[in-house]
Design a protein around this motif. Structure first.
Motif, PDB file in Angstrom:
ATOM      1  N   LEU A   1       1.797   6.952  -6.941  1.00 60.40           N
ATOM      2  CA  LEU A   1       0.799   7.898  -7.447  1.00 60.40           C
ATOM      3  C   LEU A   1       1.262   9.350  -7.370  1.00 60.40           C
ATOM      4  O   LEU A   1       0.792  10.188  -8.130  1.00 60.40           O
ATOM      5  CB  LEU A   1      -0.509   7.740  -6.658  1.00 60.40           C
ATOM      6  CG  LEU A   1      -1.233   6.412  -6.841  1.00 60.40           C
ATOM      7  CD1 LEU A   1      -2.452   6.352  -5.938  1.00 60.40           C
ATOM      8  CD2 LEU A   1      -1.625   6.213  -8.296  1.00 60.40           C
ATOM      9  N   SER A   2       2.187   9.659  -6.462  1.00 60.79           N
ATOM     10  CA  SER A   2       2.648  11.044  -6.335  1.00 60.79           C
ATOM     11  C   SER A   2       3.688  11.347  -7.417  1.00 60.79           C
ATOM     12  O   SER A   2       4.460  10.475  -7.823  1.00 60.79           O
ATOM     13  CB  SER A   2       3.226  11.293  -4.948  1.00 60.79           C
ATOM     14  OG  SER A   2       4.350  10.495  -4.736  1.00 60.79           O
TER      15      SER A   2
ATOM     16  N   GLU B   1       0.830  -1.209   0.000  1.00 58.89           N
ATOM     17  CA  GLU B   1       0.000   0.000   0.000  1.00 58.89           C
ATOM     18  C   GLU B   1       0.864   1.259   0.000  1.00 58.89           C
ATOM     19  O   GLU B   1       0.560   2.242  -0.680  1.00 58.89           O
ATOM     20  CB  GLU B   1      -0.915  -0.010   1.225  1.00 58.89           C
ATOM     21  CG  GLU B   1      -1.913   1.117   1.248  1.00 58.89           C
ATOM     22  CD  GLU B   1      -2.833   1.013   2.454  1.00 58.89           C
ATOM     23  OE1 GLU B   1      -3.308   2.076   2.887  1.00 58.89           O
ATOM     24  OE2 GLU B   1      -3.070  -0.092   2.955  1.00 58.89           O
ATOM     25  N   ILE B   2       1.957   1.243   0.721  1.00 50.11           N
ATOM     26  CA  ILE B   2       2.866   2.396   0.756  1.00 50.11           C
ATOM     27  C   ILE B   2       3.513   2.599  -0.611  1.00 50.11           C
ATOM     28  O   ILE B   2       3.608   3.736  -1.106  1.00 50.11           O
ATOM     29  CB  ILE B   2       3.940   2.194   1.845  1.00 50.11           C
ATOM     30  CG1 ILE B   2       3.285   2.220   3.229  1.00 50.11           C
ATOM     31  CG2 ILE B   2       5.022   3.264   1.750  1.00 50.11           C
ATOM     32  CD1 ILE B   2       4.197   1.826   4.343  1.00 50.11           C
TER      33      ILE B   2
ATOM     34  N   ASN C   1       2.314   1.686  -3.539  1.00 52.20           N
ATOM     35  CA  ASN C   1       1.276   2.188  -4.450  1.00 52.20           C
ATOM     36  C   ASN C   1       0.983   3.659  -4.208  1.00 52.20           C
ATOM     37  O   ASN C   1       0.793   4.431  -5.149  1.00 52.20           O
ATOM     38  CB  ASN C   1      -0.004   1.364  -4.299  1.00 52.20           C
ATOM     39  CG  ASN C   1       0.166  -0.043  -4.822  1.00 52.20           C
ATOM     40  OD1 ASN C   1       1.020  -0.306  -5.658  1.00 52.20           O
ATOM     41  ND2 ASN C   1      -0.642  -0.954  -4.307  1.00 52.20           N
ATOM     42  N   GLU C   2       0.958   4.063  -2.954  1.00 53.15           N
ATOM     43  CA  GLU C   2       0.710   5.477  -2.624  1.00 53.15           C
ATOM     44  C   GLU C   2       1.854   6.349  -3.141  1.00 53.15           C
ATOM     45  O   GLU C   2       1.632   7.427  -3.701  1.00 53.15           O
ATOM     46  CB  GLU C   2       0.561   5.626  -1.110  1.00 53.15           C
ATOM     47  CG  GLU C   2       0.262   7.020  -0.649  1.00 53.15           C
ATOM     48  CD  GLU C   2      -1.161   7.446  -0.935  1.00 53.15           C
ATOM     49  OE1 GLU C   2      -1.373   8.659  -1.080  1.00 53.15           O
ATOM     50  OE2 GLU C   2      -2.047   6.579  -1.015  1.00 53.15           O
TER      51      GLU C   2
END
Length: 142
Positions: A133-134, A126-127, A129-130
């Motif tokens: 996105l940035s 999850e980290i 993927n986050e």
């Protein structure tokens, strides 16, 4: 003295008056005294057993008891000892070394939270993927 009685002893009344006087601008003295009596009666009638300040805060609705809710919120946020804040500063001292002195505040806060709250599990996927996105100078390939 029990929590569920509606009368106060002289020592409790003096302690209550001092507390309300200290927080007088946001807390109205007479209203707070009436609110605490009604709140204690409400808790006694519901048979709620309050064990912590957080349970007291959750059982005290803001709309019905604004003064008591404010005082309980202060109770929940005041540290019992100075060990926790000192531990936080020690963590910051370890994190912000000479080599990392140029890191921004958001990154430092994030690293400090991760170091202080080690018991919280983080999902690595999850980290990643986050972060993907940035916008970055380098592109992550997943």
């Amino acid at each position: 003295m029990g929590l569920f009685t509606t009368t106060f002893s002289d020592a409790e009344k003096i302690a209550y008056d001092n507390l309300v006087e200290f927080y007088l601008p946001p807390v109205e003295h007479d209203n707070a005294y009436i609110e605490i009596k009604i709140w204690k009666l409400k808790i006694a009638s519901q048979g709620v057993n309050i064990k912590s300040g957080l349970e007291a805060l959750l059982s005290c609705p803001l709309i019905d008891f604004p003064n008591i809710h404010f005082l309980i919120k202060i109770l929940c946020t005041l540290p019992v000892s100075t060990a926790t804040p000192e531990r936080s500063f020690s963590t910051l001292k370890r994190l912000k070394t000479y080599l990392r002195s140029t890191m921004n505040e958001a990154r430092l806060n994030g690293l400090a939270m991760m170091s202080i709250h080690r018991d919280i599990h983080l999902d690595v996927e999850e980290i990643i993927n986050e972060m993907a996105l940035s916008p970055r100078k380098l592109d992550f390939v997943l």
